[in-house]
Design a protein around this motif. Sequence first.
Motif, PDB file in Angstrom:
ATOM      1  N   LEU A  40      -0.579  -8.315   4.304  1.00  0.00           N
ATOM      2  CA  LEU A  40       0.144  -7.259   3.587  1.00  0.00           C
ATOM      3  C   LEU A  40       0.738  -7.779   2.286  1.00  0.00           C
ATOM      4  O   LEU A  40       0.732  -7.089   1.273  1.00  0.00           O
ATOM      5  CB  LEU A  40       1.232  -6.670   4.480  1.00  0.00           C
ATOM      6  N   GLU A  41       1.251  -9.007   2.300  1.00  0.00           N
ATOM      7  CA  GLU A  41       1.762  -9.607   1.067  1.00  0.00           C
ATOM      8  C   GLU A  41       0.661  -9.702   0.023  1.00  0.00           C
ATOM      9  O   GLU A  41       0.881  -9.436  -1.155  1.00  0.00           O
ATOM     10  CB  GLU A  41       2.331 -11.000   1.329  1.00  0.00           C
ATOM     11  N   GLY A  42      -0.532 -10.076   0.469  1.00  0.00           N
ATOM     12  CA  GLY A  42      -1.654 -10.243  -0.448  1.00  0.00           C
ATOM     13  C   GLY A  42      -2.091  -8.954  -1.129  1.00  0.00           C
ATOM     14  O   GLY A  42      -2.510  -8.976  -2.283  1.00  0.00           O
ATOM     15  N   ILE A  43      -1.987  -7.830  -0.428  1.00  0.00           N
ATOM     16  CA  ILE A  43      -2.434  -6.574  -1.049  1.00  0.00           C
ATOM     17  C   ILE A  43      -1.302  -5.786  -1.707  1.00  0.00           C
ATOM     18  O   ILE A  43      -1.548  -5.018  -2.625  1.00  0.00           O
ATOM     19  CB  ILE A  43      -3.205  -5.672  -0.066  1.00  0.00           C
ATOM     20  N   THR A  44      -0.052  -5.990  -1.254  1.00  0.00           N
ATOM     21  CA  THR A  44       1.058  -5.232  -1.838  1.00  0.00           C
ATOM     22  C   THR A  44       1.841  -6.030  -2.875  1.00  0.00           C
ATOM     23  O   THR A  44       2.582  -5.442  -3.664  1.00  0.00           O
ATOM     24  CB  THR A  44       2.061  -4.776  -0.748  1.00  0.00           C
ATOM     25  N   ASN A  69       8.583   0.205  -2.523  1.00  0.00           N
ATOM     26  CA  ASN A  69       7.538   1.098  -3.052  1.00  0.00           C
ATOM     27  C   ASN A  69       6.182   0.407  -3.106  1.00  0.00           C
ATOM     28  O   ASN A  69       5.462   0.473  -4.109  1.00  0.00           O
ATOM     29  CB  ASN A  69       7.921   1.638  -4.436  1.00  0.00           C
ATOM     30  N   ALA A  70       5.851  -0.281  -2.034  1.00  0.00           N
ATOM     31  CA  ALA A  70       4.581  -1.015  -1.958  1.00  0.00           C
ATOM     32  C   ALA A  70       3.412  -0.062  -2.150  1.00  0.00           C
ATOM     33  O   ALA A  70       3.370   1.025  -1.576  1.00  0.00           O
ATOM     34  CB  ALA A  70       4.463  -1.715  -0.611  1.00  0.00           C
ATOM     35  N   SER A  71       2.473  -0.483  -2.945  1.00  0.00           N
ATOM     36  CA  SER A  71       1.307   0.344  -3.235  1.00  0.00           C
ATOM     37  C   SER A  71       0.062  -0.215  -2.559  1.00  0.00           C
ATOM     38  O   SER A  71      -0.175  -1.416  -2.559  1.00  0.00           O
ATOM     39  CB  SER A  71       1.073   0.388  -4.746  1.00  0.00           C
ATOM     40  N   LEU A  72      -0.709   0.690  -1.994  1.00  0.00           N
ATOM     41  CA  LEU A  72      -2.008   0.339  -1.420  1.00  0.00           C
ATOM     42  C   LEU A  72      -3.128   0.947  -2.255  1.00  0.00           C
ATOM     43  O   LEU A  72      -4.255   1.061  -1.786  1.00  0.00           O
ATOM     44  CB  LEU A  72      -2.093   0.827   0.030  1.00  0.00           C
ATOM     45  N   GLY A 109       0.719   5.428   4.332  1.00  0.00           N
ATOM     46  CA  GLY A 109      -0.088   6.509   3.765  1.00  0.00           C
ATOM     47  C   GLY A 109      -1.529   6.152   3.469  1.00  0.00           C
ATOM     48  O   GLY A 109      -2.247   6.947   2.862  1.00  0.00           O
ATOM     49  N   TYR A 110      -1.965   4.973   3.877  1.00  0.00           N
ATOM     50  CA  TYR A 110      -3.357   4.581   3.621  1.00  0.00           C
ATOM     51  C   TYR A 110      -4.301   5.463   4.430  1.00  0.00           C
ATOM     52  O   TYR A 110      -4.192   5.551   5.648  1.00  0.00           O
ATOM     53  CB  TYR A 110      -3.569   3.106   3.985  1.00  0.00           C
TER      54      TYR A 110
END
Length: 151
Positions: A40-44, A69-72, A109-110
Amino acid sequence: MVSILYCEDEDIARNRAIKVLTREFPAYEVVASESVRSGLEGITKVSLHPKHLTHISQETILKRLKAENASLSNLGIAVTDGNLIDPFAGAGDEYLNGWNLAQILRGLGYQGKIVYIGFGRIPKGKENLFNQSIPKYDEKSLIRYIRDNLQ
């Protein structure tokens, strides 16, 4: 750059997947991890180090990602094994596995594809989190599925 998230605790399988996915999908970033947190750290790009959390759990991670407000938006597809490890987990921390990863992604929300790779079956009640199940070492099927479904 669009990312392919690949979470697998087995070093040999993960390292092989990095090589194969990087070769097959050179226009995409391959984010490979052994744990839910580091994946999750790697993508957000949001730190989920224990110093930022009261304890490690699905709830605290989801709460932190939402607060930041992490974005995917760059996640093209997620691939995960059921068993994952977390070298930072300690007493009182929740053991987080591939099922938790899928729940966190959906909780953020993915709506894209999540693929389960592994030897076992997806646990009852978790099937709706995944779009596909592919045996762990079936690289051809995985590549074909990613190619057909990458967002």
